[in-house]
Design an enzyme around this catalytic site. Sequence first.
Site, PDB file in Angstrom:
ATOM      1  CD  GLU B  58     -36.283  51.721  37.060  1.00 41.14           C
ATOM      2  OE1 GLU B  58     -35.785  52.570  36.769  1.00 41.14           O
ATOM      3  OE2 GLU B  58     -37.317  51.030  37.104  1.00 41.14           O
ATOM      4  CG  HIS B 128     -43.807  45.916  30.627  1.00 44.36           C
ATOM      5  ND1 HIS B 128     -43.915  46.932  29.837  1.00 44.36           N
ATOM      6  CD2 HIS B 128     -44.226  45.841  31.749  1.00 44.36           C
ATOM      7  CE1 HIS B 128     -44.572  48.001  31.248  1.00 44.36           C
ATOM      8  NE2 HIS B 128     -44.517  47.113  32.163  1.00 44.36           N
TER       9      HIS B 128
END
Lengths: 328, 324
Positions: B58, B128
């Site tokens: 990322e 998450h």
Amino acid sequence: MSEDAGLYRTMRLIRRFEERSIELVHAGEIVGGIHPYIGQEAIAAGVCAALREDDIITSTHRGHGHVLAKGADPVRMLAELTGRATGLNQGRGGSMHAADFSKGIYGANGIVGAGGAIATGAAWAAVKEGSDRVAVSFFGDGAVSQGVLLETFNLAALWRLPVLFVCENNGYATTLTVAQSVAGSITGRAEAFGIPAVSVDGADATAVLDAARDAVARGRAGGGPSFIEATAYRFDAHHTWEHKARVRYRSDEEVAAGRSRDPLDVHGSRLDADVRAGIDAEVEALITEAVAYALDSPHPDPAGALDHLYATGLRGRDGIGLLDTAVR
Amino acid sequence: MARLSYLKALQRALSDEMGRDEAVCVLGEDIGVGVNNVTTGLLAKYGAQRVVDTPLSEQAFTSFATGAALAGLRPVIEFQIPSLLFLVFEQIANQAHKFSLMTGGQARVPVTYFVPGSGSRSGWAGQHSDHPYGLFAHVGVKTVVPATPEDAYGLFLTAIRDDDPVVLFAPAGALGVRADVDMDALGPVPLGVGRVHREGTDVTVVAVGHLVQAALAVAEQLADQISVEVFDPRTLHPFDWDGLAASVAKTGRLVVIDDSNRMCGIAGEILATAAEQMRLTVPPKRVTRPDGAVLPFARDLDLAVQPQQDQLLTAVQEVYKSSR
């Protein structure tokens, strides 16, 4: 000017620019200090001599050498370091963010290893536009321990992008030695991703240029990324704060030995004495002009302190009422 | 009129922009097959040069997009998980966002970062389920949280066309929203312009993202007692302070519902600005996640730390009563 003379001129320009900048730091004209590039000039000069004006570079906190070697105007560069409105970045970037996009200089960068992915993305864009431009990312030995740079090696190799990674190994990440920070080897980092890697004498501009030419040719021909480790010795402080802080991490003997092999002499000895003297004089006049121009230049208007915060010109709300930037 | 889902609106916006502008490309994880149903079909339509499945790197691909943007492209990045934005905060807040100012306006970084499914998706637990839009608004990155399908379309379009970095949060709680829309009327929605979903005269409720639906439900529930105006800022930075001021000028009462942590959250900023600059007749209230909340796994625990419709209802009633 011959290639050898050109290399020497670039190195001499960087050297005198840095020496005068250090004086300006001590005189209080450059606030915040600088990370001097003295001792590493052959690397910027050699690599950038292999590049075209439309090629791209990203640089580091120790970035003056790269920015100058890639063709930025030293006069406007010094105006930037002294925080003037006439600077390359209009006084908004300073030493650690000097940039000139018209010359493909995507800026010095204050975060170690951060330029690698930016250069690689720019190389991708260059391929997509159908050009044979290449991008170069300069970084130091400290950066090879940054995860994002290792991720970037993977992307560059995977997608065979025309990017050249140049690791300037000056032996120290601030005060930490390479032995204390790097497991394995520096070139091994790149080789692990299948990137061709060489180690060269970073005090020899010709050796650096030869390696850079090979790498750039490979990139332009679609052969993917390359990696050069260029070893050199940083003659001066990590940052000019050391001049006052007097931190001790290198012995006097080590510094003297390191400085005894000066890249300007290594390459300067290849020139006729009068050619070298002529370049020295020309550079001296240019630096003198740059200092005068910088110190005569206007300071930026505080009312515009947040100009360019957004490319679209968006203005946020006032913080403390200093700026006339209210949205309403 | 046609039925448009929020997810389909995002997909359509991205596809339309890729069709309109060759510089637009999309990068992300598992986007070729479109695991989040936003990039579905784009690989076949636009090819692997413009729809790029990335390794799980990322930080690298976020700054890679910055470099591509500096060189003239207009990348869009999909993040599968909102918490991945913590991982790339350096690359967005400290690199992409700062280029324009630091270079004295030489550089622009038109990258759009979007998260299809921000906040809680129920059962995805601590790592998450975050909703870090306030962080980006705080550092000055343009921050967009659409609540409806037509706004999802229009704001995504605007984000991609914008010359600065923009983060777009598509709350998990909004992905299932559908609306009857005139497809031909779909178009860009400007940043910094809020939307009054329901007019009222007694209490202004500012609702962010999926909580607009909760606010509308509360307004309906209370319709015969309290006239609630539902104000959706749509973008958190820039924020439509004029729009909010106009609403509060009418009602004099303010409640904010915001699915992020209370401390230094956007709700706090909205209350502070209202207190400084607007005429409030009673102290305002906010309904948020608790200070420093980490969403626990079990469903009842997860729900216990998210702002709920009944809490909003109570807050509106209290604000209304306290002035009578």
